[in-house]
Enzyme design. Structure first.
Site, PDB file in Angstrom:
ATOM      1  N   GLU B  61     115.389 -71.437  -7.833  1.00  0.00           N
ATOM      2  CA  GLU B  61     116.603 -72.013  -7.234  1.00  0.00           C
ATOM      3  C   GLU B  61     116.288 -73.128  -6.244  1.00  0.00           C
ATOM      4  OE1 GLU B  61     116.113 -68.814  -7.733  1.00  0.00           O
ATOM      5  OE2 GLU B  61     117.768 -68.225  -9.040  1.00  0.00           O
ATOM      6  N   HIS B 130     124.798 -59.427  -6.714  1.00  0.00           N
ATOM      7  CA  HIS B 130     125.689 -60.099  -7.651  1.00  0.00           C
ATOM      8  C   HIS B 130     127.134 -60.101  -7.161  1.00  0.00           C
ATOM      9  CE1 HIS B 130     122.188 -59.382 -10.151  1.00  0.00           C
ATOM     10  NE2 HIS B 130     122.705 -60.107 -11.132  1.00  0.00           N
TER      11      HIS B 130
END
Lengths: 432, 328
Positions: B61, B130
């Site tokens: 990322e 999540h």
């Protein structure tokens, strides 16, 4: 070719195998032949033959050879002036490049105008070679701005202070190049060259960038100046393996070069650029030495021996090239004196410019937070204008250093110990 | 002729429109190519625009954002997908240290028109990392703009506006509302849309004000409907823009209703609701009949999903806060 004992580690306690018990080798894992860094000039200035890399500098004219020395002498002299300006309270901080002149000048003089450099914060020699006004570099360290040059005009991006972060920007920039231009055009692609150090090589970003560049075949040269020290930590504390070897794990060529040899650095960088122009990224490790402190706020006497500096001083990059040029009859006392005078004059100009740099208006801190003003900076600007309606900085008292660039409150900064690394303002370069 | 689209499809159509409008727009992230993203937001884009413009990236990322910055410096307009809210932290340094500050650092010479899309929030029964709501981290950083869409109609125009914007935009998508449907004018010009950094009243009422964004807007609308049965009308404001905040509709509403409840999934400690409460108190102190109240996720890590219905604000908790407001 012979490798001085200091190339691999700087003291006995830092030898890799001194810290761990040797383990049996996997016989399928061939040991690398240790040929040592590429070197074309011996420390005494003798020219060493190298079949692979000699062709990369065979075209150099006498004036160009002399020009490499001139660059190095000037950037060292300007670096001394900046250190002195910091000692006198005119800069908040200075990160000296002393000892790394050949690594920077040799690599930067290999570049084309359309190549793009992503520097760390010590690349004053590269900035010089890219035509950046040294005063614009000083303005950052004086605290007038965060960086004051036009990156596109010079092919030289702003300094990056968080180590390693710029390797990703460089890789992305190079991915942009491949989306605009074909690699099989005349002369190949413009290359993005990113500078970082041995300390930064530990950062995840650097390793992500090496991997990413390999995956996307980005035209990047990763130029690591291994100057042996990340502030107080020796290279052995960053990595067990030589940094250039890491390239293989990412599927890239890796080359180690004597970064105190301007000719070898130029040759190796030209090789790396040639590969990158065809979309083969390359990692270059230039083995050099940070002769000064990390910055003017650092005190290397706390963590390294003076005799280590003495050892590296015998391999000084500027003296080495000067000795080579004298041997070739391209330098004599008179020409050396002229060069010193030129460098002194530039240093005087730099000093005068630095002292004249105006402090920015307080209101300017609200500029360029966003491309267009939005509510948040507008409200903050209003609050500031109420607090300081004139918008002008407070005038400095007579004899005081101006602006925010005064000596740090940290007592360590003014300790006499710290002057160890600071060269005298009027320095005589005996070798030239 | 409007189409009835899910929020996910509305975003997909918005990205497609952005890529058609500007050849410098590139989409990059993990699984955004052939797969079309784990939520299918980029479905079909690589087939139509090619691998150079829709880039499946390595799983890194920080590098997604770091290379997007480099692409933007070269003149591109990257749209990065962070696969889930909880995966943004490896990129946090590049976002906060570089993406937010480079325009300022270079005195305006470098522009970074990068959009970072982040599906956020809970309610889908997911495993750890999540279901988070990390928006406050980004709102705290000057140089970033932060928005959150709540419905398909807005999502379509807001993603196009974010991609067209010249500043970096962190674009939060309410993942549990991806399957909500509404009419979307995919052909509408950007000039016809409500500006990106404008908040909006989505239900009018005179008795109390609810402020929310992203997934909690629908929760608040449901709460307002329930309250209407009791004869009290709640005004609901969809913030849309989280940084910079647009509090003008909030202040106008509070000056009428005198009561404000702020709702979000993120924990309350040093959150957007704290900032809103402070600003409203400062600007409309004499209009307030009650303290500004907050309904938020609890100040714990996001719990296992079998507990999330207890963690997430719902209609009952919102109405309970409204009742408490009326008791002052």
């Amino acid at each position: 070719m012979s490798v001085p004992e200091t190339d691999r580690s700087v003291s006995g306690t830092d030898r890799p195998d001194a810290l761990v018990t040797p383990v049996p080798r996997d016989p399928r894992d061939p040991e690398d032949a240790d040929t040592g860094p590429v070197r074309l000039l011996a420390p005494d200035g003798r020219r060493l033959a190298d079949d692979t890399y000699d062709p990369y500098i065979a075209d150099l004219a006498d004036t160009e050879l002399y020009g490499l020395l001139r660059d190095m002498v000037i950037v060292r002299r300007l670096d001394e002036e900046a250190t002195a300006l910091q000692r006198q309270g005119e800069l908040g901080l200075w990160a000296s490049l002393r000892g790394q002149e050949a690594a920077q000048v040799g690599s930067a003089r290999a570049l084309r105008d359309d190549d793009m450099v992503f520097p760390s914060y010590r690349e004053h020699g590269v900035a010089w070679c890219r035509g950046v006004d040294p005063l614009d570099v000083l303005s950052l360290f004086r605290g007038v701005n965060h960086g004051g040059w036009d990156a596109d005009e010079h092919g030289f991006q702003d300094y990056s202070i968080v180590v390693g972060s710029q390797t990703l920007h460089a890789t992305g920039y190079a991915m942009g190049v491949t989306r605009e231009l074909a690699a099989d055009g005349d002369g190949g692609l413009p290359v993005t060259v990113v500078y970082f150090g041995d300390g930064a090589s530990s950062q995840g970003d650097v390793n992500e960038a090496l991997n990413w560049a390999g995956v996307f075949e980005a035209p990047v040269v990763f130029f690591c100046q291994n100057n042996q020290w990340a502030i107080s930590e020796p290279t052995r504390r960053q990595t067990r393996a030589p940094i250039f070897r890491r390239a293989r794990g990412f599927g890239l060529p890796g080359v180690q070069v004597d970064g105190n040899d301007v000719l070898a650095t130029l040759a190796v960088t030209r090789y790396a650029l040639q590969a990158a122009r065809r979309r083969c990224p390359v990692l270059v490790e230039a083995v050099t030495y940070r002769m000064g402190a990390h910055t003017t706020a650092d005190d290397p006497s706390r963590y390294r021996h003076a005799d280590e500096l003495a050892g590296w001083s015998r391999r000084d990059p500027v003296q080495r090239m000067a000795a080579y040029l004298r041997g070739r009859g391209l330098l004599d006392d008179s020409r050396a004196a002229d060069l010193d005078a030129e460098a002194d004059a530039l240093a005087t100009t730099l000093r005068e410019g630095c002292l004249r740099l105006p402090d920015p208006s307080p209101h300017s801190m609200f500029d360029h937070v966003y491309v267009h003003d939005t509510e948040t900076p507008a409200a903050a600007r209003d609050a500031c204008e109420q607090a300081e309606p004139s918008g002008q900085p407070e005038p400095s008292g007579p004899g005081e250093p101006s602006g925010q660039a005064g000596p740090s409150a940290d007592p360590a900064v003014v300790s006499p110990l710290l002057t160890v690394a600071a060269a005298p303002l009027h320095h005589t370069r005996k070798a030239i | 002729m409007p189409l009835t689209l899910t929020l996910a499809k509305a975003l997909n159509a918005g990205l497609r429109a952005s890529m058609e409008a500007d050849p410098k727009v590139v989409v990059m992230g993990e699984d955004v190519g052939k797969l079309g993203g784990v939520f299918r937001i980029t479905d079909g884009l690589q087939a139509d625009f090619g691998e150079d413009r829709v880039i499946d990236t390595p799983l890194a990322e920080s590098a997604i954002i770091g290379t997007a910055i480099g692409l933007a410096m070269r003149g591109f307009r990257p749209v990065c997908e962070i696969q889930f809210d909880g995966f943004v932290y490896p990129a946090f340094d590049q976002i906060v240290t570089q993406l937010a500050k480079m325009h300022y650092r270079t005195q305006g010479r470098v522009r970074l028109p990068v959009t970072v899309r982040i599906p956020f929030g809970g309610g889908i029964g997911a495993v750890e990392h999540h279901s988070e709501s990390p928006e406050a981290y980004f709102c705290h950083t000057a140089g970033l703009k932060v928005v959150a869409c709540s419905n398909p109609t807005d999502a379509h125009m807001m993603i196009r506006q974010a991609v067209a914007a010249d500043d970096p935009v962190i674009f939060f998508e309410p993942k549990r509302r991806y399957w909500d449907k509404a009419d979307v004018e995919t052909g509408a010009p950007l000039s016809a849309a409500t500006p990106l950094h404008v908040s909006r009243v989505v239900r009018t009422g005179d008795d109390a004000t609810l402020v929310a964004y992203g997934p909690m807007v629908r929760t608040c609308l449901n709460a307002a409907e329930a309250m209407a049965v009791e004869g009290r009308e709640l005004e609901v404001i969809d913030l849309r823009t989280l940084s910079p905040l647009d509090l003008s509709p909030v202040l106008a509403s509070v000056r009428r209703t005198g009561r404000l409840v702020v709702v979000h999934e993120a924990p309350s400690n040093v959150s957007l609701s704290a900032e809103i409460a402070a600003r409203v108190t400062e600007a409309a102190f004499y209009s307030l009949e009650a303290p500004v109240l907050r309904v938020t996720g609890y100040d714990t890590p996001y719990p296992p999903s079998r507990l999330e219905e207890h963690y997430l604000p719902d209609v009952d908790r919102v109405l309970d806060a409204v009742d408490r407001s009326f008791q002052y």
